[in-house]
Design a protein around this motif. Structure first.
Motif, PDB file in Angstrom:
ATOM      1  N   GLN A 126       0.713  -1.288  -0.074  1.00  0.00           N
ATOM      2  CA  GLN A 126      -0.011   0.134  -0.143  1.00  0.00           C
ATOM      3  C   GLN A 126       0.935   1.308  -0.079  1.00  0.00           C
ATOM      4  O   GLN A 126       0.513   2.349  -0.694  1.00  0.00           O
ATOM      5  N   TRP A 127       2.177   1.170   0.518  1.00  0.00           N
ATOM      6  CA  TRP A 127       2.909   2.355   0.668  1.00  0.00           C
ATOM      7  C   TRP A 127       3.498   2.525  -0.831  1.00  0.00           C
ATOM      8  O   TRP A 127       3.944   3.629  -1.053  1.00  0.00           O
ATOM      9  N   GLY A 128       3.472   1.531  -1.618  1.00  0.00           N
ATOM     10  CA  GLY A 128       3.839   1.548  -2.880  1.00  0.00           C
ATOM     11  C   GLY A 128       5.364   2.122  -2.871  1.00  0.00           C
ATOM     12  O   GLY A 128       6.525   1.788  -2.481  1.00  0.00           O
ATOM     13  N   TRP A 129       5.471   3.008  -3.885  1.00  0.00           N
ATOM     14  CA  TRP A 129       6.636   3.903  -4.183  1.00  0.00           C
ATOM     15  C   TRP A 129       7.467   4.195  -3.070  1.00  0.00           C
ATOM     16  O   TRP A 129       8.898   4.250  -2.969  1.00  0.00           O
ATOM     17  N   ILE A 130       6.792   4.468  -2.061  1.00  0.00           N
ATOM     18  CA  ILE A 130       7.753   5.166  -1.056  1.00  0.00           C
ATOM     19  C   ILE A 130       8.403   3.914  -0.185  1.00  0.00           C
ATOM     20  O   ILE A 130       9.411   4.045   0.273  1.00  0.00           O
ATOM     21  N   ASP A 169       6.452  -9.863  -5.436  1.00  0.00           N
ATOM     22  CA  ASP A 169       6.920  -9.056  -4.305  1.00  0.00           C
ATOM     23  C   ASP A 169       6.949  -7.650  -5.072  1.00  0.00           C
ATOM     24  O   ASP A 169       7.875  -7.586  -5.895  1.00  0.00           O
ATOM     25  N   ALA A 170       6.420  -6.647  -4.687  1.00  0.00           N
ATOM     26  CA  ALA A 170       6.421  -5.296  -5.261  1.00  0.00           C
ATOM     27  C   ALA A 170       7.305  -4.292  -4.475  1.00  0.00           C
ATOM     28  O   ALA A 170       7.313  -3.267  -4.881  1.00  0.00           O
ATOM     29  N   VAL A 171       8.004  -4.946  -3.442  1.00  0.00           N
ATOM     30  CA  VAL A 171       8.742  -3.987  -2.555  1.00  0.00           C
ATOM     31  C   VAL A 171      10.192  -4.668  -2.393  1.00  0.00           C
ATOM     32  O   VAL A 171      11.074  -3.821  -2.772  1.00  0.00           O
ATOM     33  N   LEU A 172      10.320  -5.840  -1.672  1.00  0.00           N
ATOM     34  CA  LEU A 172      11.531  -6.109  -0.999  1.00  0.00           C
ATOM     35  C   LEU A 172      12.721  -6.414  -2.235  1.00  0.00           C
ATOM     36  O   LEU A 172      13.699  -5.815  -2.408  1.00  0.00           O
ATOM     37  N   ILE A 173      12.304  -7.364  -3.386  1.00  0.00           N
ATOM     38  CA  ILE A 173      13.326  -7.547  -4.502  1.00  0.00           C
ATOM     39  C   ILE A 173      13.519  -6.424  -5.274  1.00  0.00           C
ATOM     40  O   ILE A 173      14.450  -6.247  -5.790  1.00  0.00           O
ATOM     41  N   PRO A 174      12.526  -5.720  -5.701  1.00  0.00           N
ATOM     42  CA  PRO A 174      12.625  -4.391  -6.365  1.00  0.00           C
ATOM     43  C   PRO A 174      13.672  -3.597  -5.664  1.00  0.00           C
ATOM     44  O   PRO A 174      14.532  -3.056  -6.298  1.00  0.00           O
ATOM     45  N   LEU A 213      17.373   5.572  -2.426  1.00  0.00           N
ATOM     46  CA  LEU A 213      16.298   6.212  -1.903  1.00  0.00           C
ATOM     47  C   LEU A 213      15.482   6.820  -3.138  1.00  0.00           C
ATOM     48  O   LEU A 213      14.176   6.590  -3.352  1.00  0.00           O
ATOM     49  N   VAL A 214      16.307   7.621  -4.097  1.00  0.00           N
ATOM     50  CA  VAL A 214      15.749   8.429  -5.036  1.00  0.00           C
ATOM     51  C   VAL A 214      15.267   7.446  -6.281  1.00  0.00           C
ATOM     52  O   VAL A 214      13.990   7.508  -6.595  1.00  0.00           O
ATOM     53  N   SER A 215      16.183   6.711  -6.621  1.00  0.00           N
ATOM     54  CA  SER A 215      15.763   5.859  -7.614  1.00  0.00           C
ATOM     55  C   SER A 215      15.002   4.509  -7.097  1.00  0.00           C
ATOM     56  O   SER A 215      14.046   3.889  -7.975  1.00  0.00           O
ATOM     57  N   GLY A 270       9.307   2.326  -7.796  1.00  0.00           N
ATOM     58  CA  GLY A 270       8.096   2.093  -7.328  1.00  0.00           C
ATOM     59  C   GLY A 270       7.026   2.795  -8.017  1.00  0.00           C
ATOM     60  O   GLY A 270       6.034   2.306  -8.129  1.00  0.00           O
ATOM     61  N   LEU A 271       7.362   3.915  -8.282  1.00  0.00           N
ATOM     62  CA  LEU A 271       6.242   4.704  -9.547  1.00  0.00           C
ATOM     63  C   LEU A 271       5.833   3.956 -10.755  1.00  0.00           C
ATOM     64  O   LEU A 271       5.002   4.073 -11.543  1.00  0.00           O
TER      65      LEU A 271
END
Length: 459
Positions: free
Chosen positions: A288-292, A327-332, A396-398, A403-404
């Motif tokens: 839910q936090w997505g790109w952040i 997995d949309a967060v940890l591996i990316p 952090l930036v990339s 995520g976007l």
């Protein structure tokens, strides 16, 4: 590299075999559990040829080797076992020092992680089978309705479906329990009878001698069997003592299973599934936090690698793939962090004037881009400090940018340029992965180049 000599030097400088409780390894590190870390000569070990650095975390003394870890682990294990067979003092003959609450927590975390670490290669291999299938479907070589596809997909999914049996083995081996007891306990959890008892009414409970048994699909769940194997360790000791020698061969395992399996089905497994649900809640929250979330995790990941705690994410990642298939967060975020680590080292290679620094940084860049980041982390970025800070900012930036773009992994494989196809699926594709990796490299390289570094530092 002389693996035997390096192993001998490591063994001599960690206090000898009598100071070692256990030896394991991950993708880049020799992980030792020492009885007394103060007996280890860390300064000497860090300067051994072939050693990148040393980290202490999760109750482990972690010697960072890099891509040669398999060969070093094999040589060290042979040397360690040979030394014990020579009649020298064994680790379990020495009294353990009081651990305290922190020590017990570290030990519990160490056990939990070590139950998954040996499975990483086969999980990664199965993941690549899924990647291959995705490519074959994408290029119209196979149709997802074909029997060939279904059978190959079954091969790729087998490791997740029967995960309780595999973890039953690794947990039993780690906790010094009969490995077949551990495997049978895992097999009980995935036995089809349990789900059949739900019947046409989709009942959520059945009974065992009047005790409620929650009907849950325990395939792909690992925590219940780990907790049960821990219980079996003590039960098996008890049944071994009370079983007469003449019938011990069958009575001991019979009693162990009759005691532990019902407790597992009635109490431990449902509790473990609840804890697994909390893992899923955490996964959903990150999604839910997505790109952040991707950006924050990408910046955090190098710090976890630095402390040796990155393997603590493995159980969560496995749970995410087993429950939701992606997995949309940890591996990316891991991909972004690895690429950023290489980009920072590349900027050092470009700006450096010293030939040795240029060569080291260039080599570390290539290593990081293919997933082995320790040479870049310890040998270059952390050494000059500012590239390390630039790498965290670039991650952090990339990471937020990735995520976007909805970068999503569909197989559990160590993220690198070599494994970009794992990001081919419903929400992302190879183009998304390439763009995300390129952005991570470009952004971090630019930040590092602008920030610069003091080349005279530690040269």
């Amino acid at each position: 590299m002389d693996y035997k000599k390096l192993s001998q030097d490591i063994l001599a400088n960690v206090g000898g075999e009598s100071n070692i409780e256990s030896v394991t390894h991950c993708v880049t590190r020799l992980r030792l559990k020492l009885k007394d870390e103060s007996n280890a000569n860390t300064d000497v070990i860090e300067n051994l040829d072939g050693v990148i650095g040393v980290a202490k975390a999760s109750g482990q003394y972690q010697i960072i080797i890099g891509k040669e870890i398999e060969n070093v682990y094999r040589a060290f294990s042979e040397l360690f076992e040979h030394s014990k067979l020579q009649g020298e003092v064994e680790a379990d003959q020495l009294p353990e020092k009081p651990k305290g609450i922190k020590g017990y927590l570290n030990n519990a975390l160490d056990v939990f992680i070590s139950c998954f670490t040996p499975l990483i290669p086969v999980i990664a291999g199965s993941g690549m089978i899924k990647v291959l299938l995705s490519l074959l479907v994408t290029f119209k070589v196979l149709d997802s309705n074909d029997s060939t596809y279904q059978l190959l997909n079954m091969i790729g999914d087998g490791v997740y479906y029967f995960l309780p049996i595999l973890v039953g083995y690794t947990a039993a081996k780690r906790m010094n329990v009969d490995i077949f007891i551990g495997m049978v306990l895992g097999a009980i959890l995935v036995h089809p009878t349990l789900l059949k008892l739900a019947g046409d009414n989709s009942a959520t409970y059945t009974s065992l001698a009047g005790l409620p048994v929650k009907i849950v699909d325990y395939s792909a769940q690992a925590l219940p069997v780990i907790l049960t194997v821990w219980l079996a360790k003590y039960v098996d000791t008890f049944t071994n003592k009370i079983s007469p020698n003449i019938v011990k061969i069958f009575l001991r395992p019979m009693l162990t299973l009759l005691i532990t399996a019902p407790i597992m089905l009635v109490i431990i497994a449902p509790l473990g599934s609840v804890l697994g649900d909390y893992f899923q809640v955490f996964s959903n929250l990150m999604n839910q936090w997505g790109w952040i979330a991707v950006g924050l995790n990408a910046a955090l990941f190098p710090l976890l690698v630095l402390t040796g705690m990155h393997n603590a994410l493995i159980p969560l990642i496995i749970t995410m793939f087993a429950s939701q298939g992606f997995d949309a967060v940890l591996i990316p975020s891991g991909l972004i962090a690895n690429i950023a680590e290489g980009a920072a080292a590349a900027a050092v290679a470009v700006r450096a004037k010293n030939k040795r620094t240029k060569s080291l940084a260039a080599s570390a860049t290539v290593s990081a881009l293919v997933g082995i980041t320790e040479p870049a982390l310890y040998g270059v970025n952390l050494r000059f400090k500012r590239p390390f800070y630039a790498m965290l900012l670039g991650s952090l930036v990339s990471g937020c940018l990735a995520g976007l773009l909805h970068l999503t992994a569909y197989s559990f494989v160590s993220p690198s340029l070599l494994s970009l196809p794992i990001f081919i699926g419903k929400n992302s594709n190879i183009v998304t992965a390439i763009i995300s990796a390129a952005l991570a490299f470009a952004v971090t390289f630019a930040i590092t180049y602008v920030m610069g570094f003091n080349e005279e530092q530690n040269t």
